[in-house]
Design an enzyme around this catalytic site. Structure first.
Site, short mmCIF file in Angstrom:
data_model
loop_
_atom_site.label_atom_id
_atom_site.label_comp_id
_atom_site.label_asym_id
_atom_site.label_seq_id
_atom_site.Cartn_x
_atom_site.Cartn_y
_atom_site.Cartn_z
N ASP A 174 0.96 -1.02 -0.04
CA ASP A 174 0.04 -0.18 0.22
C ASP A 174 0.88 1.20 0.06
O ASP A 174 1.89 1.12 -0.60
CB ASP A 174 -0.86 -0.04 1.12
CG ASP A 174 -2.14 1.01 0.93
OD1 ASP A 174 -2.02 1.65 0.15
OD2 ASP A 174 -3.00 0.75 2.23
N ASP A 178 1.70 7.51 4.47
CA ASP A 178 0.41 7.97 4.32
C ASP A 178 -0.05 8.48 5.50
O ASP A 178 0.06 8.42 6.72
CB ASP A 178 -0.95 6.71 4.08
CG ASP A 178 -0.78 6.34 2.78
OD1 ASP A 178 0.17 6.62 1.85
OD2 ASP A 178 -1.33 5.16 2.38
N ARG A 231 0.63 9.52 -6.58
CA ARG A 231 0.63 10.08 -4.98
C ARG A 231 1.82 10.53 -4.60
O ARG A 231 2.48 10.18 -3.65
CB ARG A 231 -0.03 8.88 -4.03
CG ARG A 231 -1.54 8.34 -4.44
CD ARG A 231 -1.81 7.36 -3.46
NE ARG A 231 -3.07 6.66 -4.14
CZ ARG A 231 -3.72 6.04 -3.31
NH1 ARG A 231 -3.15 5.38 -2.14
NH2 ARG A 231 -5.08 5.45 -3.64
#
Length: 440
Positions: A174, A178, A231
């Site tokens: 992932d 984050d 991202r």
């Protein structure tokens, strides 16, 4: 549980860093950006400054240490600590939780400190620094910062990668780093991201406005995004300042930065090399946010999308831009782990406490009596208390002036139910807590 602890006569505020190639850059001893802001009752991010230094050589000891540091009610006044990561740490846990705690620095020793196959989860914690560490093959996130109570976090000179197990199909790994669920006042600086797909998510989802709106205040500066896909960051709802970062691609990067869902992004002084889409306003199903771009270089790159007025970072903090033309050399020479040499490594080891100390009770688990040892290095008021897991004080074993020395106190828990308890030593400005287990 046993943790090998070495106390040093060195405080983190005295640690000096030097970059091997260009000492003009990458030598901040405190964060620039949102992590430096006085807000939410915390004046900047200092981590474990002033605390004792602990060396960790395996994931189990670090897990146990973090478990002992949990303070659910944030009322135990636990002392700051500097945690030095030595070599490669692994764990059966997908992530090691830095949960319900505060005033900690995690710094890698030398050039090879790493977490392999695991990551760090900063959850409901504040005043946390993570520096000079590699994060490799994390099954979830290399570092995750979540929940409204997570604030004032500085991630600096770290490396994030799937390599050598490159997840090109995005089948398992992932995010690399984050920041979600209302976290705020975070700086990500001088980090190297490579061989990864979902790199930096800022803001959980389009539907999470109740938790994220006017939160997620984050600065990304002098990071290198190399052969990553997307991202960098993808932003929702945040005030986000992205400056002096370097973007390189081998045909893999889908886009640089995306501003969505009421985000306010200032894209400033960055260098984009070979990106067809340096910046998006809105992405996939996400609605547009604001994105103001200024003074960036787009070498062999497309035209960025931009709209709105974003926000002005100087309303929160001061910063100095690197000339964007110099960003490639400055960032390549200085970003990533192994570029900081810590004064911790050069200090003489001291095998006795440099301050007051509280030892683990023995026996533990116990029934019904156990002994607690502690040391005070100066005359002062000493208080040794017992708390239940709700943070309620249930017994006071010592509360009096004591001279310098080593002491032992027996605790009889015959009138208490089985379970976990916390004992806390307070001597002047010194505080330390530990857990003990009563089994009947």
């Amino acid at each position: 549980m046993k943790i090998l602890i070495t106390f040093l006569f060195v405080m983190v505020s005295a640690i000096a860093f030097a970059a091997p190639n260009d000492s003009t850059f990458a030598t901040e001893n405190s964060p620039i950006g949102f992590a430096s802001v006085n807000a939410m009752g915390v004046n900047g991010t200092t981590g474990g400054a002033g605390g004792d230094t602990i060396y960790f050589t395996n994931g189990t000891d670090l897990y146990n240490f973090l478990d002992d540091r949990k303070d659910p009610n944030f009322n135990l006044n636990m002392p700051p600590k500097v945690c030095v990561i030595v070599g490669t740490l692994t764990s059966t846990k997908k992530q090691l939780e830095i949960k319900q705690t505060y005033n900690l620095t995690f710094i890698g020793k030398g050039t090879d400190a790493a977490f392999e196959g695991t990551g760090l989860f900063v959850k409901q914690s504040y005043n946390i620094i993570i520096r000079n560490i590699q994060f490799r093959n994390a099954p979830i996130d290399g570092v995750a910062i979540q929940y409204p109570e997570a604030h004032h976090v500085w991630i600096d000179h770290c490396s994030f990668t799937d390599s050598p197990d490159i997840d090109t199909a995005d089948a398992r790994h992932d995010g690399a780093l984050d920041i979600t669920h209302g976290s705020s006042y975070v700086t990500v600086s001088w980090c190297y991201f490579t061989n990864h797909t979902k790199t930096c998510l800022l803001g959980h989802s389009d539907s999470n406005d109740a938790e994220d709106l006017d939160k997620l205040k984050t600065t990304y500066h002098h990071n290198w995004f190399d052969n990553t896909s997307q991202r960098h960051p993808r932003v929702r709802y945040a005030d986000c300042h992205v400056y002096n970062n370097y973007y390189t691609t081998k045909g893999r990067m889908l886009y640089g930065v995306a501003s969505t869902a009421k985000a306010k992004v200032l894209l400033e002084g960055n260098y984009f090399d070979g990106l067809s889409f340096p910046a998006y306003v809105g992405y996939a199903e996400s609605p547009a946010g604001d994105l103001l771009e200024r003074n960036n270089i787009y070498n062999n790159s497309g035209i960025p999308q931009s709209t709105g007025i974003a926000f002005e970072p100087t309303a929160y903090y001061q910063y100095k831009l690197t000339d964007p033309a110099a960003v490639p050399s400055v960032v390549m020479n200085n970003a990533g782990s192994g570029k900081l040499i810590s004064g911790v490594e050069k200090s003489a080891t001291v095998l006795k406490p440099a301050s007051c100390s509280l030892e683990q009770n023995y026996p533990n688990p116990f029934n019904p009596t156990t002994r607690i040892n502690y040391t005070t290095i100066k005359t002062g008021l000493v208080k040794l208390s017992i708390y239940n897991m709700l943070g309620q004080e249930i017994a006071v074993l010592v509360n009096k002036m004591q001279p310098q020395g080593e002491y032992s106190v027996d605790f009889n828990a015959s009138g208490l139910p089985s379970g976990m308890y916390i004992y806390r030593l307070a001597i002047g400005n010194f505080f330390e807590t530990r857990k003990m287990l009563l089994v009947k």
